[in-house]
Scaffold this motif. Sequence first.
Motif, short mmCIF file in Angstrom:
data_model
loop_
_atom_site.label_atom_id
_atom_site.label_comp_id
_atom_site.label_asym_id
_atom_site.label_seq_id
_atom_site.Cartn_x
_atom_site.Cartn_y
_atom_site.Cartn_z
N SER A 260 0.83 -1.22 0.00
CA SER A 260 0.00 0.00 0.00
C SER A 260 0.86 1.26 0.00
O SER A 260 0.41 2.33 -0.42
N LEU A 261 2.11 1.11 0.45
CA LEU A 261 3.03 2.25 0.47
C LEU A 261 3.80 2.38 -0.85
O LEU A 261 4.63 3.28 -1.00
N GLY A 262 3.55 1.44 -1.78
CA GLY A 262 4.15 1.55 -3.10
C GLY A 262 5.32 0.63 -3.35
O GLY A 262 5.86 0.58 -4.45
N TRP A 263 5.74 -0.14 -2.32
CA TRP A 263 6.85 -1.09 -2.52
C TRP A 263 6.31 -2.36 -3.18
O TRP A 263 5.19 -2.78 -2.90
N LYS A 264 7.10 -2.91 -4.07
CA LYS A 264 6.70 -4.16 -4.71
C LYS A 264 7.96 -5.01 -4.84
O LYS A 264 8.96 -4.52 -5.39
#
Length: 309
Positions: A260-264
């Motif tokens: 949800s914080l943009g890390w993948k």
Amino acid sequence: MKILLAGATGVVGRRLIPLLVQAGHEVAGTTRRTERADLLRELGATPVVLDVLDADAVHEAVAAERPDAVIHQLTDLSAEDFAANSHLRIEGTRNLVDAARAADVETMIAQSIAWLYVPGDTPAVETDPLDSSLPPYEGIAALEAAVAEMPHGVVLRYGALYGSGTWYASDGAIAERVRANTMREAPSWTSFVHADDAASAALAALDWPAGPVNVVDEEPATTADWLPVYSAAIGAPTPGNAGKHAATTGRPVSNAKALSLGWKPQVASWRTGFSRMNAATDAVTELGTAAEAAGADDAAKANGAAPSR
Ligand SMILES: NC(=O)c1ccc[n+]([C@@H]2O[C@H](COP(=O)([O-])OP(=O)(O)OC[C@H]3O[C@@H](n4cnc5c(N)ncnc54)[C@H](OP(=O)(O)O)[C@@H]3O)[C@@H](O)[C@H]2O)c1
């Protein structure tokens, strides 16, 4: 930003330096060993020779560097000395936090672990309680509490790190146990994360809100799931029983907050990651390994023994 990276020569630190530099940050990286200074320079950091257990030296270093953020990737696990690792988590983190606050540094990103959640029926999320009361994990509560004293403290709860230079590499201690068929039965879950993805999360975390974040891949696995795949990847027969090893928990761990914080994670699952572990994809680590070999101080490091609990 100016970053002070404590633990710059470790499995995550050495991967993180180039990411920080590529993102435009200036990096000062710590090691206790002068012979590792060249490695840090090659990776793009200014070396700072420092023992974080020396409180005065930490204060002096932080005051001299005046970083915008401190990234704490310190562990003391190469020699399987868990008491030393706990001591480092407690005292080293204390020293870093005190020095950072004295120098008006607002941000600290720190490495923690993702396998201390109390057992449960659902994937563990960051608000679930931890059980860090038993050795060798008593240092985790102290580390996380100290980082929470920072105006902006982010704790990265890493899953089991794998990739070159880790215990799971084909020359690492877990591989040796699998080959020797000495792993003991322990039905359990492991949430893995490739060391490259652990490093990318530390870079991203500079922009995350304060608090803990689980940094694990997309596929928590039972030992019965991952061990045959791992064994095949290192060319060993699957041990006859499920394995006791680092980082086991009674439940899977969720990475929903990190996503949800943009890390993948670039390596979404250990299924593909194990087979790529020792391939040329770890270019940064290979550079570090070559530089260290030239320094010749610790050829045994990559073969450090694995923990158990
Ligand atoms: N979540 C996980 O699964 C996890 C997490 C961490 C490590 N590990 C495993 O543990 C093994 C060893 O890890 P590692 O290669 O990162 O090495 P390590 O020996 O644990 O050291 C990590 C970093 O901490 C620094 N350090 C240690 N004590 C220090 C002190 N008193 N003052 C200042 N710096 C200090 C080291 O610097 P120096 O250059 O001074 O040694 C190094 O930069 C690997 O197999 C790794 O996979 C697993």
